[in-house]
Design an enzyme around this catalytic site. Structure first.
Site, PDB file in Angstrom:
ATOM      1  N   ARG A  68       0.854  -1.186   0.000  1.00 15.74           N
ATOM      2  CA  ARG A  68       0.000   0.000   0.000  1.00 15.74           C
ATOM      3  C   ARG A  68       0.892   1.239   0.000  1.00 15.74           C
ATOM      4  O   ARG A  68       1.961   1.242   0.610  1.00 15.74           O
ATOM      5  CB  ARG A  68      -0.898   0.017   1.235  1.00 15.74           C
ATOM      6  CG  ARG A  68      -2.035  -0.981   1.173  1.00 15.74           C
ATOM      7  CD  ARG A  68      -2.990  -0.808   2.336  1.00 15.74           C
ATOM      8  NE  ARG A  68      -2.400  -1.182   3.598  1.00 15.74           N
ATOM      9  CZ  ARG A  68      -1.914  -0.353   4.503  1.00 15.74           C
ATOM     10  NH1 ARG A  68      -1.973   0.951   4.301  1.00 15.74           N
ATOM     11  NH2 ARG A  68      -1.380  -0.789   5.611  1.00 15.74           N
ATOM     12  N   TYR A 110      -1.114  -3.640  -7.063  1.00 18.30           N
ATOM     13  CA  TYR A 110      -0.955  -4.348  -5.790  1.00 18.30           C
ATOM     14  C   TYR A 110      -2.291  -4.393  -5.027  1.00 18.30           C
ATOM     15  O   TYR A 110      -2.971  -3.356  -4.896  1.00 18.30           O
ATOM     16  CB  TYR A 110       0.131  -3.686  -4.918  1.00 18.30           C
ATOM     17  CG  TYR A 110       0.062  -4.223  -3.510  1.00 18.30           C
ATOM     18  CD1 TYR A 110       0.542  -5.506  -3.221  1.00 18.30           C
ATOM     19  CD2 TYR A 110      -0.574  -3.518  -2.495  1.00 18.30           C
ATOM     20  CE1 TYR A 110       0.397  -6.045  -1.959  1.00 18.30           C
ATOM     21  CE2 TYR A 110      -0.718  -4.049  -1.226  1.00 18.30           C
ATOM     22  CZ  TYR A 110      -0.231  -5.321  -0.967  1.00 18.30           C
ATOM     23  OH  TYR A 110      -0.395  -5.871   0.271  1.00 18.30           O
ATOM     24  N   LYS A 136      -9.631  -2.001   1.840  1.00 20.10           N
ATOM     25  CA  LYS A 136      -9.280  -0.829   2.651  1.00 20.10           C
ATOM     26  C   LYS A 136     -10.026   0.418   2.173  1.00 20.10           C
ATOM     27  O   LYS A 136     -10.459   1.236   2.975  1.00 20.10           O
ATOM     28  CB  LYS A 136      -7.770  -0.575   2.586  1.00 20.10           C
ATOM     29  CG  LYS A 136      -6.915  -1.761   3.017  1.00 20.10           C
ATOM     30  CD  LYS A 136      -7.188  -2.161   4.435  1.00 20.10           C
ATOM     31  CE  LYS A 136      -6.181  -3.203   4.913  1.00 20.10           C
ATOM     32  NZ  LYS A 136      -6.475  -3.681   6.258  1.00 20.10           N
ATOM     33  N   HIS A 188     -10.900  -1.553  11.755  1.00 15.72           N
ATOM     34  CA  HIS A 188      -9.826  -2.438  11.301  1.00 15.72           C
ATOM     35  C   HIS A 188      -9.668  -3.549  12.347  1.00 15.72           C
ATOM     36  O   HIS A 188      -8.692  -3.577  13.093  1.00 15.72           O
ATOM     37  CB  HIS A 188      -8.546  -1.600  11.159  1.00 15.72           C
ATOM     38  CG  HIS A 188      -7.435  -2.270  10.437  1.00 15.72           C
ATOM     39  ND1 HIS A 188      -6.140  -1.805  10.479  1.00 15.72           N
ATOM     40  CD2 HIS A 188      -7.397  -3.366   9.644  1.00 15.72           C
ATOM     41  CE1 HIS A 188      -5.363  -2.587   9.746  1.00 15.72           C
ATOM     42  NE2 HIS A 188      -6.100  -3.537   9.240  1.00 15.72           N
ATOM     43  N   SER A 227      -0.458  -3.412  11.806  1.00 15.97           N
ATOM     44  CA  SER A 227       0.149  -4.468  10.991  1.00 15.97           C
ATOM     45  C   SER A 227       1.249  -5.183  11.780  1.00 15.97           C
ATOM     46  O   SER A 227       1.856  -4.591  12.665  1.00 15.97           O
ATOM     47  CB  SER A 227       0.779  -3.869   9.732  1.00 15.97           C
ATOM     48  OG  SER A 227      -0.186  -3.148   9.038  1.00 15.97           O
ATOM     49  N   CYS A 249       1.209  -7.624  13.951  1.00 21.97           N
ATOM     50  CA  CYS A 249       0.973  -7.994  15.352  1.00 21.97           C
ATOM     51  C   CYS A 249       0.198  -9.306  15.455  1.00 21.97           C
ATOM     52  O   CYS A 249      -0.318  -9.638  16.521  1.00 21.97           O
ATOM     53  CB  CYS A 249       0.205  -6.889  16.066  1.00 21.97           C
ATOM     54  SG  CYS A 249       1.193  -5.415  16.321  1.00 21.97           S
ATOM     55  N   ASP A 278      -9.823  -9.079   9.397  1.00 25.40           N
ATOM     56  CA  ASP A 278      -9.261  -7.758   9.088  1.00 25.40           C
ATOM     57  C   ASP A 278     -10.215  -6.589   9.327  1.00 25.40           C
ATOM     58  O   ASP A 278      -9.783  -5.542   9.781  1.00 25.40           O
ATOM     59  CB  ASP A 278      -8.780  -7.740   7.632  1.00 25.40           C
ATOM     60  CG  ASP A 278      -7.842  -6.582   7.331  1.00 25.40           C
ATOM     61  OD1 ASP A 278      -7.020  -6.242   8.203  1.00 25.40           O
ATOM     62  OD2 ASP A 278      -7.937  -6.010   6.233  1.00 25.40           O
ATOM     63  N   ARG A 306       1.581 -12.295  -0.533  1.00 25.24           N
ATOM     64  CA  ARG A 306       0.228 -12.516  -0.001  1.00 25.24           C
ATOM     65  C   ARG A 306      -0.426 -13.774  -0.546  1.00 25.24           C
ATOM     66  O   ARG A 306      -0.081 -14.256  -1.618  1.00 25.24           O
ATOM     67  CB  ARG A 306      -0.667 -11.335  -0.406  1.00 25.24           C
ATOM     68  CG  ARG A 306      -0.222  -9.990   0.145  1.00 25.24           C
ATOM     69  CD  ARG A 306      -0.733  -9.788   1.520  1.00 25.24           C
ATOM     70  NE  ARG A 306      -0.245  -8.578   2.150  1.00 25.24           N
ATOM     71  CZ  ARG A 306      -0.916  -7.939   3.113  1.00 25.24           C
ATOM     72  NH1 ARG A 306      -2.078  -8.371   3.527  1.00 25.24           N
ATOM     73  NH2 ARG A 306      -0.389  -6.880   3.678  1.00 25.24           N
TER      74      ARG A 306
HETATM   75  C1  OXD Z   1      -3.063  -4.173   6.149  1.00 24.84           C
HETATM   76  C2  OXD Z   1      -3.668  -5.315   5.438  1.00 24.84           C
HETATM   77  O1  OXD Z   1      -2.108  -3.582   5.642  1.00 24.84           O
HETATM   78  O2  OXD Z   1      -4.613  -5.914   5.978  1.00 24.84           O
HETATM   79  O3  OXD Z   1      -3.560  -3.841   7.229  1.00 24.84           O
HETATM   80  O4  OXD Z   1      -3.223  -5.621   4.323  1.00 24.84           O
HETATM   81 MN    MN Z   2      -5.425  -4.904   7.653  1.00 23.57          MN
END
Ligand code: OXD
Ligand code: MN
Length: 587
Positions: free
Chosen positions: A71, A197, A206, A226, A248, A250, A277, A371
């Site tokens: 991102r 991406y 998102k 989130h 992210s 964690c 997510d 991913r």
């Molecule tokens: C993030 C994802 O970056 O879920 O939070 O990809």
């Molecule tokens: Mn996320």
């Protein structure tokens, strides 16, 4: 053929097609036959590679451009009329100026290409809490990912109204200098250009489900967060649902699919994944807080996912999955990534498309942000409530971060507003923490810093107002930190499945079944109330990671004070008061 007669939809598509000038327009009906044909077409052009269909049925591999792997927060914009409505933590540009800039980039961008029209639903189609969008894209990879991550096709086109979210994506030249991920919350519109991406181009995730939806939620009295959602079933068969936000890196996906420790499994405990997510949260008719996962799949980070860290995620990727930027094992036409196992392939291709030998190479084979896009239905512990449009009632909200010191393993906020304060000060330390040094603290309130579609000060206020609506039906709010380090830089708490021990205490607190110690920051467990059965972990060590160190918290309070100055007059008085109380408690 168009799948709808809705004029608002058709006029908008005409307008976008006039600008981007595709050779043809294809509607995505979501049928197996259409998906199969698109896969074949993507393989014919090299956009995707078909993997070993015996070992990985319906699985494919894709590589993005090397400069297009994550991102791009610095190129992500919230374009509302007044800059102050976007707030100090978002990039902003005047909408008219941005539309004009983007028009230049989109004009003719689909010449010689096909524009795919994807009608999609965030949430169960037909549920009163679902919201619909249309993504226009010139990428088959995007189409196929959207077909996993969201509910796509004819059924959506039939119910779509005038208030759909408009999303336009064009790969254009993949030029990073002209890459833009732009949200116009006042127009229900998302425009993404020059990227391929996932996080930048799967516009349901998102862009819609967090940035646009958080704006809608504020105006309509609900919340887009989130957060993962999981259900914990005790041996009596009762299921309690928790929603949890972490920045992210964690272990959100790991927690969402947690496998109970053996002792718990034998006793009959189960964990159900509702989402990993995003949670859309509202006050239900019963006055409680209800959450649903608007997505239909997992877009998970591959490296580090293995049989031990997350067997459920791994199992989810064994069919119908698209892998992006992982290693291609040429010996058996499967995939590999760092941390999958200790047996990297020797005859392989790395994420950049170069020959790669995992035994001798000194560069990583998979990109650290490589991913898998996997259907949620594949997950062995997917919740029976996954397809329930109403979602699930939430007993507790959990915030967390990665902190080497300072933050105890778990604590409970004193009340809702104090819990909002706890969420607003969420932070993780940079990787320096992993080597034992205390890292740089990066604040990420509610893990929403890159995803809030409006001013974060207003966002905090919205949280406070939700608490007023909930009154005594509000879920309890907790904070966890699985990442305390010892002097040698080793993690103290075992984490993973053993985190259930902490979640059990959280649920017991919600049900008034267990006491706690009141400290300067909130309620901390008495060490003997955390179930350590079957775990080789001393109660003294547990005490050490439950302790609240006033000196460290005094430093923390200074950091919060500084962070809060960002929000100026928009910082709710309630949060200022919470900070004052914290400081007073530390004296
Ligand atoms: C993030 C994802 O970056 O879920 O939070 O990809
Ligand atoms: Mn996320």
């Amino acid at each position: 053929m168009a799948l709808t007669t809705n004029k608002a939809v058709l006029n908008w598509i005409d307008e976008m097609a006039a600008m981007t000038q595709p050779d043809q327009i294809v509607w995505i009906d979501g049928s197996d036959a259409q998906i199969e044909a698109l896969r074949a077409q993507a393989c014919a052009t090299g956009e995707m590679e078909k993997l070993n269909q015996e070992l990985l049925p319906d699985c494919y591999l894709h590589r993005t451009a090397v400069n297009d792997v994550a991102r791009v927060e610095d190129r992500t914009f919230i374009c509302c009329h007044r800059q102050e409505d976007a707030g100090p933590t978002n990039n902003w540009m005047d909408p008219q100026e941005m539309y004009a800039k983007l028009k230049k980039l989109y004009t003719g961008a689909m010449k010689g290409r096909t524009m795919y029209v994807i009608p999609y639903s965030m949430g169960v189609v037909g549920s009163p809490f679902a919201k619909y969008g249309i993504e226009l894209t010139d990428s088959i990879y995007v189409v196929l990912n959207m077909c996993i991550m969201t509910r796509v096709g004819t059924a959506v086109a039939e119910v779509i109204g005038d208030d759909f979210v408009k999303g336009l994506h064009a790969k254009a030249d993949l030029d990073p200098e002209n890459r833009y991920i732009v949200h116009f919350p006042e127009d229900n519109t998302i425009m993404s250009v020059n990227s391929g991406y996932g996080g930048n181009v799967l516009l349901g995730k998102k862009c819609f489900a967090l940035r646009i939806a958080s704006y809608l939620g504020r105006n309509q009295g609900w919340m887009a967060e989130h957060m993962l959602i999981l259900g914990i079933q005790n041996p009596a068969g009762e299921v309690r649902y928790l929603a949890a936000a972490f920045p992210s890196a964690c272990g959100k996906t790991n927690l969402a699919m947690l496998i109970p420790p053996e002792h718990y499994r034998k006793a009959g405990w189960k964990v159900w994944c509702v989402g990993d997510d995003i949670a859309w949260i509202r006050v239900g008719e019963d006055g409680r807080l209800w959450a649903m996962n608007p997505e239909n799949g997992f877009f998970g980070v591959a490296p580090g996912t293995n049989e031990k860290s997350n067997p459920n995620a791994l199992a989810s990727t064994r069919r119908g999955t698209i892998f992006t930027n992982v290693v291609h094992n040429l010996d058996n036409n499967t995939v590999w990534w760092e941390g999958l196992d200790k047996n990297p392939p020797e005859n392989a291709v790395d994420w950049k498309g170069n020959p790669w030998n995992g035994k001798t190479s000194d560069v990583k084979g998979a990109h650290p942000n490589s991913r898998f896009t996997a259907p949620a239905k594949n997950c062995p512990c997917i919740s029976p409530k996954f397809d329930d449009g109403a979602g699930v009632p939430i007993s507790a909200i959990i915030f967390g971060g990665r902190r080497a010191q300072t933050t105890p393993l778990v604590y409970q906020s004193r009340d809702w507003n104090n819990g909002v304060f706890v969420g607003s000060i969420m932070a993780s330390e940079t990787t320096a923490a992993a080597t034992g040094a205390v890292g740089v603290v990066r604040r990420d309130p509610m893990a929403m810093l890159p995803f809030c579609g409006y001013h974060m000060g207003d966002y905090f206020k919205h949280w406070i107002e939700m608490g007023e609506k909930l009154g005594d039906k509000a879920p309890k709010i907790f904070n966890v930190n699985w990442f305390r380090l010892d002097e040698d830089g080793n993690f103290i708490w075992p984490g993973f499945g053993d985190n259930l021990r902490v979640l059990e205490w959280i649920i017991d607190r919600c049900e008034g079944k267990v006491g706690a110690e009141e400290t300067a920051i909130g309620y901390v467990p008495k060490a003997e109330d955390i179930n350590l059965e079957g775990l080789d972990f001393s109660i003294d060590t547990l005490k050490s990671i439950l302790a609240v160190n006033k000196d460290q918290w005094a430093t923390e309070a200074e950091g919060i004070e500084e962070f809060y100055t960002k929000f100026g007059g928009k910082l709710p008085a309630e949060l200022r008061k919470e900070l004052d109380t914290l400081k007073a408690n530390l004296k």
